[in-house]
Motif scaffolding. Structure first.
Motif, mmCIF file in Angstrom:
data_model
loop_
_atom_site.group_PDB
_atom_site.id
_atom_site.type_symbol
_atom_site.label_atom_id
_atom_site.label_comp_id
_atom_site.label_asym_id
_atom_site.label_seq_id
_atom_site.Cartn_x
_atom_site.Cartn_y
_atom_site.Cartn_z
ATOM 1 N N UNK A 88 1.480 -1.134 -0.217
ATOM 2 C CA UNK A 88 -0.013 0.079 -0.129
ATOM 3 C C UNK A 88 0.780 1.272 -0.206
ATOM 4 N N UNK A 89 0.404 2.404 -0.748
ATOM 5 C CA UNK A 89 1.420 3.183 -1.230
ATOM 6 C C UNK A 89 0.099 4.825 -0.342
ATOM 7 N N UNK A 90 0.982 5.254 0.458
ATOM 8 C CA UNK A 90 0.209 6.996 0.659
ATOM 9 C C UNK A 90 1.280 7.610 0.409
ATOM 10 N N UNK A 91 0.157 8.967 -0.049
ATOM 11 C CA UNK A 91 0.559 10.122 -0.132
ATOM 12 C C UNK A 91 0.058 11.392 0.933
ATOM 13 N N UNK A 92 0.763 12.511 0.877
ATOM 14 C CA UNK A 92 0.167 13.237 1.600
ATOM 15 C C UNK A 92 0.613 14.857 1.524
ATOM 16 N N UNK A 93 -0.233 15.669 0.448
ATOM 17 C CA UNK A 93 0.569 17.152 0.475
ATOM 18 C C UNK A 93 -0.713 17.837 0.205
ATOM 19 N N UNK A 94 -0.332 19.169 -0.373
ATOM 20 C CA UNK A 94 -1.274 20.668 -0.876
ATOM 21 C C UNK A 94 -1.899 20.001 -2.058
ATOM 22 N N UNK A 95 -2.870 19.267 -2.779
ATOM 23 C CA UNK A 95 -3.705 19.174 -3.253
ATOM 24 C C UNK A 95 -3.685 20.580 -4.645
ATOM 25 N N UNK A 96 -3.452 20.667 -5.325
ATOM 26 C CA UNK A 96 -3.967 21.703 -6.481
ATOM 27 C C UNK A 96 -5.300 20.795 -7.127
ATOM 28 N N UNK A 97 -6.159 21.700 -7.807
ATOM 29 C CA UNK A 97 -6.134 23.377 -7.556
ATOM 30 C C UNK A 97 -6.756 24.313 -6.620
ATOM 31 N N UNK A 119 -7.442 1.630 9.684
ATOM 32 C CA UNK A 119 -6.744 2.140 9.545
ATOM 33 C C UNK A 119 -5.154 1.266 8.664
ATOM 34 N N UNK A 120 -4.298 1.487 9.458
ATOM 35 C CA UNK A 120 -3.193 0.731 8.814
ATOM 36 C C UNK A 120 -2.774 0.125 9.759
ATOM 37 N N UNK A 121 -3.066 -0.562 10.960
ATOM 38 C CA UNK A 121 -2.396 -1.390 11.513
ATOM 39 C C UNK A 121 -2.399 -2.850 11.384
ATOM 40 N N UNK A 122 -1.628 -2.908 11.278
ATOM 41 C CA UNK A 122 -1.032 -4.748 10.500
ATOM 42 C C UNK A 122 -1.295 -4.949 8.653
ATOM 43 N N UNK A 123 -1.033 -3.390 8.161
ATOM 44 C CA UNK A 123 -0.991 -4.023 6.898
ATOM 45 C C UNK A 123 0.334 -2.626 6.569
ATOM 46 N N UNK A 124 1.244 -3.355 5.619
ATOM 47 C CA UNK A 124 2.292 -2.366 4.795
ATOM 48 C C UNK A 124 1.921 -1.150 4.426
ATOM 49 N N UNK A 125 2.499 -0.150 4.923
ATOM 50 C CA UNK A 125 2.076 1.128 3.881
ATOM 51 C C UNK A 125 2.886 1.722 3.885
ATOM 52 N N UNK A 126 4.116 2.040 2.434
ATOM 53 C CA UNK A 126 5.060 2.920 2.732
ATOM 54 C C UNK A 126 4.774 4.235 2.330
#
Length: 353
Positions: free
Chosen positions: A1-10, A32-39
């Motif tokens: 699983x991939x996670x991203x966070x940031x200021x979204x445009x527009x 939540x992410x408990x028990x799951x690999x998240x990068x």
């Protein structure tokens, strides 16, 4: 699983997403992410939907050259590696092969089939040459065999007649009735006027655009793809030529392009970024040309991203959207060079850079 966070445009709001296969999901996964690999692959910075080039011709590099599928793959890869995750091809030397849509490593492609050129209105032996009596049928065939689009060469030589308004209107009416859309190449006053009056879905180049037509364009949804960069690169060479009808008309058209682009945007016309040039993957440079023409940095970036995606029927960064995005360490509207250098590119849920 991939996670991203940031200021979204527009929207300019900070958001978090997780990627479920090829799909973008907002917030935190259920439980939540408990028990799951998240990068976490993007933590801060700026996020926007993948860049878009709405006028590109991958698969051949010069008029008359044969369609080359290996070149097509490489050029689509150039788009992807620059963060251009969706393209529209308004005319190619051959119809887009089926493997393009099936390849998860390539941008999403909206194709318009082969250029449609009536006698004397295109490079000899390039595209699909058709008689005027067959243009409507050919337009329907190309739209049906592509992504619902066809591309008509509406004019060619600056001092020669454009495709007649009555014929072009027949083409647009027939393709629209079949659920398709029509792009029109136009570089003369007559060709551009006819494309608007016929109800075309996009003006490709749109030189000599009459400002009196802008309200009609906005009302009927005709987009304007001025391809400023490719014309700007030719301007000095054109000025150095001996004066003549074709040279002088071309320069008059170019000299009015910035005013046309700015006025079109102010009138509510959808202005979009298309390069029509090589190498592929340079749509960020076209956005910079739109800024020079008078668009705000945010509007110009939208023309090469979220605005273009919406026009093509692709969502932005919302729950359930395709996981196609580019990330930047700094605000990509802060300067013309920033959009060309994403820090992270994610296509169909996979990090490609």
């Amino acid at each position: 699983m991939l996670c991203v966070r940031g200021v979204v445009l527009p929207e300019r709001e900070e958001r978090s997403f997780w990627i479920d296969g090829e799909v973008l999901r907002a917030g935190i996964p259920p439980g939540g992410f408990a028990g799951r690999d998240a990068e976490t692959v993007v933590d801060g910075g700026w996020l926007l939907p993948g860049l878009v080039d709405v006028h590109t011709h991958p698969g051949s590099t010069e008029p008359g050259s044969p369609f080359d599928e290996e070149l097509l793959r490489r050029q689509l890869g150039e788009h992807r590696d620059a963060g251009v995750l969706a393209v529209r091809t308004p005319g190619t030397a051959a119809r887009m092969p089926a493997w393009v849509d099936a390849d998860p490593e390539l941008p999403r492609v909206t194709s318009a089939g082969r250029w449609l050129a009536t006698p004397g209105r295109f490079f000899p032996g390039y595209g699909r040459a058709v008689g005027e009596e067959d243009l409507v049928r050919a337009a329907l065939e190309e739209a049906a065999s592509s992504s619902g689009w066809c591309k008509v060469i509406g004019d060619w030589r600056a001092d020669e007649p454009a495709v007649a308004l009555t014929l072009l209107t027949e083409v647009v009416t027939a393709v629209h009735a079949a659920g398709g859309r029509v792009a029109v190449h136009c570089q003369t006053a007559e060709g551009t006027r006819n494309a608007v009056l016929a109800g075309a879905d996009s003006l490709e180049h749109g030189m000599h655009l009459d400002p009196a037509l802008l309200d009609r364009m906005a009302a009927q949804g005709t987009a304007f793809v001025p391809t400023l960069g490719v014309f700007g690169a030719k301007a000095d060479a054109m000025r150095a030529r001996e004066p003549g009808v074709r040279r002088d008309l071309w320069l008059a058209g170019w000299d009015g392009m910035f005013d046309s682009v700015r006025a079109a945007h102010e009138a509510g016309v959808t202005v979009l970024a298309g390069t029509d040039s090589f190498p592929c993957g340079t749509v960020a440079g076209e956005a910079a040309w739109l800024v020079r023409a008078g668009l705000s940095a945010e509007a110009a970036l939208g023309a090469a991203s979220w605005t273009a995606r919406a026009w093509l029927g692709l969502p932005g960064l919302v729950d359930g959207a395709p996981a196609d995005l580019v990330a930047y360490d700094s605000d990509p509207t802060a300067g013309p060079a920033v959009p060309a250098h994403p820090s992270r590119i994610i296509l169909r849920g996979r990090v490609v850079r």
